[in-house]
Design a protein around this motif. Sequence first.
Motif, PDB file in Angstrom:
ATOM      1  N   ALA A  28       0.892  -1.316  -0.036  1.00  0.00           N
ATOM      2  CA  ALA A  28       0.123  -0.068  -0.021  1.00  0.00           C
ATOM      3  C   ALA A  28       0.863   1.301  -0.039  1.00  0.00           C
ATOM      4  O   ALA A  28       0.298   2.277  -0.329  1.00  0.00           O
ATOM      5  N   ALA A  29       1.921   1.198   0.330  1.00  0.00           N
ATOM      6  CA  ALA A  29       3.104   2.443   0.140  1.00  0.00           C
ATOM      7  C   ALA A  29       3.283   2.827  -1.077  1.00  0.00           C
ATOM      8  O   ALA A  29       4.101   3.794  -1.101  1.00  0.00           O
ATOM      9  N   PHE A  30       3.064   2.025  -1.951  1.00  0.00           N
ATOM     10  CA  PHE A  30       3.545   2.192  -3.496  1.00  0.00           C
ATOM     11  C   PHE A  30       2.315   2.287  -4.487  1.00  0.00           C
ATOM     12  O   PHE A  30       1.601   1.248  -4.217  1.00  0.00           O
ATOM     13  N   PRO A  31       2.498   3.107  -5.307  1.00  0.00           N
ATOM     14  CA  PRO A  31       1.254   3.092  -6.353  1.00  0.00           C
ATOM     15  C   PRO A  31       1.200   1.517  -7.042  1.00  0.00           C
ATOM     16  O   PRO A  31       2.479   1.158  -7.251  1.00  0.00           O
ATOM     17  N   GLU A  32       0.178   1.147  -7.243  1.00  0.00           N
ATOM     18  CA  GLU A  32      -0.077  -0.146  -7.910  1.00  0.00           C
ATOM     19  C   GLU A  32       0.571  -0.061  -9.491  1.00  0.00           C
ATOM     20  O   GLU A  32       1.125  -1.062 -10.285  1.00  0.00           O
ATOM     21  N   ARG A  33       0.249   1.293 -10.144  1.00  0.00           N
ATOM     22  CA  ARG A  33       0.704   1.282 -11.237  1.00  0.00           C
ATOM     23  C   ARG A  33       1.809   2.588 -11.617  1.00  0.00           C
ATOM     24  O   ARG A  33       1.473   3.506 -10.594  1.00  0.00           O
ATOM     25  N   CYS A  34       2.642   2.607 -12.596  1.00  0.00           N
ATOM     26  CA  CYS A  34       3.477   3.595 -12.535  1.00  0.00           C
ATOM     27  C   CYS A  34       2.674   5.075 -12.498  1.00  0.00           C
ATOM     28  O   CYS A  34       1.760   5.222 -13.500  1.00  0.00           O
ATOM     29  N   PRO A  35       2.781   6.119 -11.630  1.00  0.00           N
ATOM     30  CA  PRO A  35       2.110   7.285 -11.785  1.00  0.00           C
ATOM     31  C   PRO A  35       2.459   8.260 -12.600  1.00  0.00           C
ATOM     32  O   PRO A  35       1.913   9.238 -12.701  1.00  0.00           O
ATOM     33  N   TRP A  36       3.399   7.867 -13.427  1.00  0.00           N
ATOM     34  CA  TRP A  36       3.972   8.838 -14.622  1.00  0.00           C
ATOM     35  C   TRP A  36       3.780   8.391 -15.945  1.00  0.00           C
ATOM     36  O   TRP A  36       3.746   7.324 -16.144  1.00  0.00           O
ATOM     37  N   SER A  37       3.476   9.327 -16.736  1.00  0.00           N
ATOM     38  CA  SER A  37       2.934   8.991 -18.342  1.00  0.00           C
ATOM     39  C   SER A  37       4.107   8.543 -18.934  1.00  0.00           C
ATOM     40  O   SER A  37       5.465   8.981 -18.356  1.00  0.00           O
ATOM     41  N   PRO A  38       4.182   7.598 -20.157  1.00  0.00           N
ATOM     42  CA  PRO A  38       5.353   7.265 -20.771  1.00  0.00           C
ATOM     43  C   PRO A  38       6.032   8.440 -21.454  1.00  0.00           C
ATOM     44  O   PRO A  38       7.425   8.459 -21.167  1.00  0.00           O
ATOM     45  N   ASP A  39       5.540   9.615 -21.507  1.00  0.00           N
ATOM     46  CA  ASP A  39       6.064  10.713 -22.050  1.00  0.00           C
ATOM     47  C   ASP A  39       7.065  11.112 -20.891  1.00  0.00           C
ATOM     48  O   ASP A  39       8.090  11.754 -21.057  1.00  0.00           O
ATOM     49  N   GLN A  40       6.632  11.188 -19.737  1.00  0.00           N
ATOM     50  CA  GLN A  40       7.229  11.740 -18.577  1.00  0.00           C
ATOM     51  C   GLN A  40       8.280  10.804 -18.282  1.00  0.00           C
ATOM     52  O   GLN A  40       9.462  11.095 -17.924  1.00  0.00           O
TER      53      GLN A  40
END
Length: 59
Positions: A28-40
Amino acid sequence: MRRGTEIIDHAYEIARLTAMRQTGLPAAAFPERCPWSPDQVLDDDFLPGVAALPGDMYD
């Protein structure tokens, strides 16, 4: 970009599991999915901060 997104998703999943194992923090301390877009992710000048994380646990 579909293939790139799959690669980023896979790499993030491995990194998340590694971070949990190394820190002892719960999933729960880490987002399940990458929080940044591929462009980022691919932007050499992008530097996320703590505030960029959704549901920031440090608020």
